[in-house]
Design a protein around this motif. Structure first.
Motif, mmCIF file in Angstrom:
data_model
loop_
_atom_site.group_PDB
_atom_site.id
_atom_site.type_symbol
_atom_site.label_atom_id
_atom_site.label_comp_id
_atom_site.label_asym_id
_atom_site.label_seq_id
_atom_site.Cartn_x
_atom_site.Cartn_y
_atom_site.Cartn_z
ATOM 1 N N ALA A 244 0.783 -1.233 -0.003
ATOM 2 C CA ALA A 244 0.026 -0.083 -0.061
ATOM 3 C C ALA A 244 0.919 1.271 0.018
ATOM 4 C CB ALA A 244 -0.935 -0.036 1.306
ATOM 5 N N ILE A 245 1.939 1.196 0.520
ATOM 6 C CA ILE A 245 2.952 2.670 0.646
ATOM 7 C C ILE A 245 3.757 2.471 -0.250
ATOM 8 C CG2 ILE A 245 2.537 2.746 3.276
ATOM 9 C CD1 ILE A 245 5.441 2.150 3.502
ATOM 10 N N GLY A 246 4.024 1.364 -1.409
ATOM 11 C CA GLY A 246 4.897 1.430 -2.264
ATOM 12 C C GLY A 246 6.266 0.435 -2.027
ATOM 13 N N MET A 247 5.905 -0.442 -1.097
ATOM 14 C CA MET A 247 6.974 -1.573 -1.028
ATOM 15 C C MET A 247 6.701 -2.933 -1.874
ATOM 16 S SD MET A 247 9.326 -0.303 0.962
ATOM 17 C CE MET A 247 9.126 1.336 0.163
ATOM 18 N N HIS A 248 7.505 -3.513 -2.375
ATOM 19 C CA HIS A 248 7.498 -4.519 -3.288
ATOM 20 C C HIS A 248 8.033 -5.876 -2.653
ATOM 21 C CE1 HIS A 248 7.969 -0.828 -5.902
ATOM 22 N NE2 HIS A 248 6.911 -1.092 -5.760
ATOM 23 N N GLN A 249 9.080 -5.656 -1.829
ATOM 24 C CA GLN A 249 9.451 -6.844 -1.113
ATOM 25 C C GLN A 249 9.578 -6.688 0.195
ATOM 26 O OE1 GLN A 249 12.469 -8.799 -4.518
ATOM 27 N NE2 GLN A 249 13.409 -7.291 -3.077
ATOM 28 N N ILE A 250 9.147 -7.903 1.202
ATOM 29 C CA ILE A 250 9.204 -7.626 2.646
ATOM 30 C C ILE A 250 10.457 -8.794 2.986
ATOM 31 C CG2 ILE A 250 7.327 -6.504 3.091
ATOM 32 C CD1 ILE A 250 5.776 -9.195 3.867
ATOM 33 N N PHE A 251 11.301 -8.385 3.571
ATOM 34 C CA PHE A 251 12.467 -9.365 4.114
ATOM 35 C C PHE A 251 12.624 -9.668 5.396
ATOM 36 C CE2 PHE A 251 13.711 -9.757 -0.354
ATOM 37 C CZ PHE A 251 14.859 -10.659 -0.532
ATOM 38 N N THR A 252 13.657 -10.420 5.753
ATOM 39 C CA THR A 252 13.841 -10.799 7.275
ATOM 40 C C THR A 252 12.643 -11.610 7.556
ATOM 41 O OG1 THR A 252 15.353 -8.740 7.343
ATOM 42 C CG2 THR A 252 14.970 -10.270 9.228
ATOM 43 N N LEU A 253 12.357 -12.512 6.960
ATOM 44 C CA LEU A 253 11.290 -13.426 7.307
ATOM 45 C C LEU A 253 11.983 -14.660 7.621
ATOM 46 C CD1 LEU A 253 8.701 -12.717 4.221
ATOM 47 C CD2 LEU A 253 8.613 -11.873 6.535
ATOM 48 N N TYR B 182 3.302 3.262 -9.010
ATOM 49 C CA TYR B 182 2.865 4.151 -7.906
ATOM 50 C C TYR B 182 1.879 3.532 -6.993
ATOM 51 C CZ TYR B 182 5.065 7.406 -11.182
ATOM 52 O OH TYR B 182 5.937 7.936 -12.358
ATOM 53 N N ALA B 183 2.146 4.047 -5.820
ATOM 54 C CA ALA B 183 1.224 3.813 -4.654
ATOM 55 C C ALA B 183 0.095 4.780 -4.630
ATOM 56 C CB ALA B 183 1.777 3.907 -3.186
ATOM 57 N N ASP B 184 -1.257 4.102 -4.118
ATOM 58 C CA ASP B 184 -2.373 4.976 -4.063
ATOM 59 C C ASP B 184 -2.620 5.407 -2.697
ATOM 60 O OD1 ASP B 184 -5.162 5.597 -3.617
ATOM 61 O OD2 ASP B 184 -5.899 4.545 -5.195
ATOM 62 N N LEU B 185 -2.497 6.800 -2.359
ATOM 63 C CA LEU B 185 -2.341 7.276 -1.149
ATOM 64 C C LEU B 185 -3.617 7.081 -0.553
ATOM 65 C CD1 LEU B 185 -1.021 9.196 1.247
ATOM 66 C CD2 LEU B 185 -2.001 11.061 -0.228
ATOM 67 N N ASP B 186 -4.673 7.208 -0.925
ATOM 68 C CA ASP B 186 -6.157 7.045 -0.410
ATOM 69 C C ASP B 186 -6.130 5.573 0.209
ATOM 70 O OD1 ASP B 186 -6.783 9.699 -0.626
ATOM 71 O OD2 ASP B 186 -7.871 9.280 -2.555
ATOM 72 N N ARG B 187 -5.806 4.573 -0.690
ATOM 73 C CA ARG B 187 -5.742 3.238 -0.251
ATOM 74 C C ARG B 187 -4.984 2.975 0.877
ATOM 75 N NH1 ARG B 187 -3.276 -1.718 -1.503
ATOM 76 N NH2 ARG B 187 -5.086 -3.507 -1.492
ATOM 77 N N ALA B 188 -3.693 3.588 0.980
ATOM 78 C CA ALA B 188 -2.568 3.377 2.140
ATOM 79 C C ALA B 188 -3.096 3.803 3.230
ATOM 80 C CB ALA B 188 -1.367 3.936 1.537
#
Length: 783
Positions: free
Chosen positions: A179-188, A396-402
């Protein structure tokens, strides 16, 4: 004449542009044509890139590096230049960034979306090829940036034994991240915990490889879903491949001198499940060497096993400073050579502004030290990741959605649900708990973690936390508002500068019950002089596992008052607390319970909820017992049972609390174990069922655990191996049948030739409430 010259110039420029872009300027490049398949996109875009642009794409630096600036304002300017390709002369536009919002965007969701979108505009509109940025943030136990929901961490989540809950937590984390524009989440962190001295244990879930494997596949499917380009999905970055949980000396970057059998039996199962089974698209290489070869330099680990055996199709990221490991572990004399080795081994992306993956790498290709094809291999993987995420179409991320999603009420409720399920009642002598809020008049709430927000959040939590955190003090006031709560800190987690033991005893002596909240400091903790005093988390390994500072004298003094005492532990690693286990009537292990942890703890203390968590690690009596994991070799059991003396001459060799242990406010009866077949072939599957009845007076949850023991094999096997678990809810008096399947994947072993086979023979099937509390068993024969 002027007309002819002008025409000639126009023709020349048209030819030049055509040669650069492969088409006339009026046509859309193939790599930007959504009707074309990804492989066409890749081939077209790669053909247009200069070496400098290719190497730029391999760099996605952590924003905390000083090269991008020292202050937040300097870093903001630095990342803009890096995105544009003007930060470092001779290096093309960067491929993306690692942990940007957490490091410099502390004002919340609006600032994060607007700044990240602005960076994407720079990359797309102000660079020659317009390649979007790949943005990565940590998602260890929630999105690690200001405003992100903070869930329980590591062993706390492991204690739930609840894949459905884990799935919902990481789906919510991915939703907030994208939602904020991140595409990968790590340290799982899916690797097993094998040495509790390691500070990073608070990030991992379990000591058991089967348990970790179940979580790995669950997390990947939750984070990535069926369509990685969806607006609520991200790449799942599993860490730290292939493991670091059994290092020399219990030190984070200590070498892992372990056998191939241990690598295969213990450390690889979660990766196989998460990658081969669920399709994870992100991996971070580990710091240590594995049997003499640094992971960042091992083509066997990063290419042969990862991509060859497991079919990994995503990106391999270096650890922070990971390229340097090749130098200090003695395989390279300088950064340029280290970069060459890491690239050849299979590291795709550098995250630490290390020259070996920047200008040194360009020079290495120019000098012929490495072929450009290795750079192309890594760049192709980077570009494919961006394309499969749909970034060329939707960067791009959607601010309202975020604003609607990040830290929404549903996610806060989920954090509370997780905190409730992670709590483990280790001891409850004479049913001291639950406390009766209708009769209780006063409580002495004592201890350094009774009202410490950061210590119940753990590492990989935002530098700047915006939401309210419910501490134990807050929770008790909320759950039992009529009870008089007398608070005394008593001491700090470390050091002896604060000594309020006498004051704590006075409070306990005049109260109906004492609740002492002890444990560890969060890794960013500092004392009154500004010195780092963290005791747990990344980089904070321990030589011993005892309580630090004056915590032990504090609890001893409180118990000596004669006031009924409850100890609550808030900690990231297993703590050796034999005195407390022997002398304190009620003990609650809360681990790192997250932003709603204090409310969940208070609800359990007063009986509003029933404890259901079970230990996903073994709790030792002393560090001298290590290793102490439950699935130890049979030779250890033999010596403990048949040795000349008493095993350890100075210590009870049994664990303080065994793997799988956890009490309830109700009781459960196991009966009617049934195997649908007592004999089967090596490729067959058996169905096992058992009846569980709630024999108490309250509704509750039980975690039913299935273990096997291979009785006679061609190699030594563990005394027990977890092969199934199921969490069930039962009303008072209610019964349910739990069903497990046992097949070749549960019975197979690596034989003397390191071939994975199901051997003929007998397997003891054991079902119980913990690894040490087996309620029923039978024998299955493979013929």
């Amino acid at each position: 004449m002027i007309t002819k010259i002008t025409a000639s110039i126009f023709i020349f420029l048209s030819m030049l542009l055509s040669s650069v872009f492969g088409k006339t300027t009026s046509e859309k490049p193939l790599y930007l044509d959504p009707s074309q398949p990804i492989e066409v996109h890749l081939k077209d875009l790669l053909s247009r890139m200069t070496l400098e642009e290719k190497v730029g794409q391999l760099n996605m630096p952590c924003i905390y590096v000083d090269e991008l600036g020292e202050t937040i304002a300097e870093k903001m300017a630095g990342v803009k230049r890096f995105a544009a390709g003007t930060q470092l002369d001779g290096l093309g536009p960067g491929g993306g960034f690692f942990t940007l919002p957490n490091t410099i965007l502390h004002d919340g969701t609006r600032q994060q979306v607007e700044f990240i979108n602005a960076l994407q505009r720079i990359a797309i509109e102000e660079t020659r090829l317009g390649i979007p940025l790949l943005m990565t943030e940590e998602g260890t136990h929630g999105l690690m940036c200001s405003g992100g929901t903070i869930y329980p961490e590591g062993p706390a989540l492991g204690a739930t034994f609840n894949p459905d809950l884990i799935s919902r937590i990481y789906a919510a984390t991915a939703e907030e991240a994208r939602a904020i524009g991140m595409h990968q989440i790590f340290t799982l962190v899916v690797e097993p915990i094998r040495d509790p001295r390691l500070g990073r244990n608070q990030e991992a879930y379990s000591e058991d490889p089967y348990h970790c494997a179940r979580y790995a596949e669950t997390i990947v499917r939750a984070v990535q879903g069926d369509d990685i380009s969806a607006p609520d999905k991200c790449v799942a970055g599993l860490c730290h491949y292939p493991g670091q949980g059994e290092p020399l000396g219990g030190l984070e970057r200590g070498a892992m001198n372990i056998s191939e059998r241990t690598v295969r039996n213990v450390f690889l199962p979660p990766w196989e499940a998460g990658i081969k089974g669920a399709g994870a698209l992100g991996v971070m290489a580990t710091y240590p060497s594995i049997n003499g070869v640094p992971a960042h330099a091992s083509s066997r680990i990063l290419t042969d096993i990862l991509r060859g055996e497991f079919g990994f199709a995503g990106l391999v990221l270096s650890e922070g400073g990971g390229i340097e490991t090749v130098i200090y572990q003695g395989l390279a004399a300088d950064m340029q050579r280290a970069g060459q080795i890491a690239l050849a081994a299979g590291v795709d992306v550098g995250i630490s502004y290390e020259s070996g993956y920047m200008l040194d790498l360009i020079e290495s290709v120019r000098d012929g030290a490495i072929p450009e094809s290795l750079v192309d291999r890594a760049v192709r993987r980077v570009l494919r990741q961006k394309m499969r995420l749909g970034l060329f179409e939707n960067p791009y991320a959607d601010l309202d959605r975020a604003l609607d999603i990040v830290h929404c009420r549903a996610h806060q409720d989920l954090a509370l649900e997780a905190a409730r399920e992670c709590l483990i009642l280790l001891k409850n002598e004479k049913e001291l708990l639950p406390l009766d809020k209708s009769k209780l008049k006063s409580i002495a709430l004592i201890g350094p973690n009774a009202n410490d927000e950061r210590n119940q959040l753990g590492d990989y939590t935002a530098h700047s936390v915006l939401q309210d955190i419910v501490t134990v003090l807050d929770g008790i006031k909320q759950v039992a508002p009529a009870v008089d709560v007398r608070t005394v800190k008593g001491c700090n987690v470390t050091g002896e500068k604060l000594n309020e033991i006498s004051k704590a005893c006075d409070a306990a002596d005049s109260s109906d019950v004492a609740i002492v909240v002890l444990g560890e400091n969060e890794w960013q903790a500092r004392d009154q002089d500004g010195e780092r005093v963290g005791t747990s988390g990344e980089g904070f390994d321990a030589a011993t596992l005892e309580l630090t500072g004056l915590q032990q004298p504090l609890v001893e003094a409180v118990v000596a008052t004669g006031t009924p005492t409850v100890v609550v532990l808030i900690n990231g690693r297993a703590l050796a607390t034999p005195w407390i286990a022997a002398q304190v009537p009620a003990i609650l292990e809360a681990w790192i319970p997250g932003e709603k942890g204090g409310q969940a703890i208070a609800e359990l203390l007063f009986g509003d909820i029933v404890p259901s968590g079970k230990l996903s690690v073994t709790i030792p009596r002393h560090a001298g017992q290590l290793p102490v994991y439950y699935n130890h070799p049979k030779s250890k059991r033999y010596w403990l049972e048949h040795g000349w003396g008493i095993a350890y001459a100075d210590l009870d060799p049994s664990p303080l609390f065994p793997f799988g242990h956890g009490l309830s406010y109700t009781s459960f009866e196991y009966s009617n174990l049934f195997l649908d077949k007592k004999e089967m072939g090596p490729g067959a599957t058996a169905t096992i069922s058992v009846d569980i009845k709630n024999t108490g007076e309250r509704a509750g949850n039980e975690i039913v655990q299935l273990y096997i023991e291979d009785l006679v094999a061609s190699v030594e096997t563990p005394v027990l191996q977890l092969r199934g678990f199921e969490k069930i809810d039962l009303q008072a008096g209610e019964s349910k049948t739990v069903v497990f399947q046992i097949g070749p994947e549960h019975l197979a072993l690596y034989d003397q030739h390191m071939q994975r086979v199901v051997e003929l023979g007998e397997f003891r099937i054991k079902i119980g409430a913990s690894s040490a509390d087996i309620r029923c068993e039978d024998v299955l024969t493979v013929k």
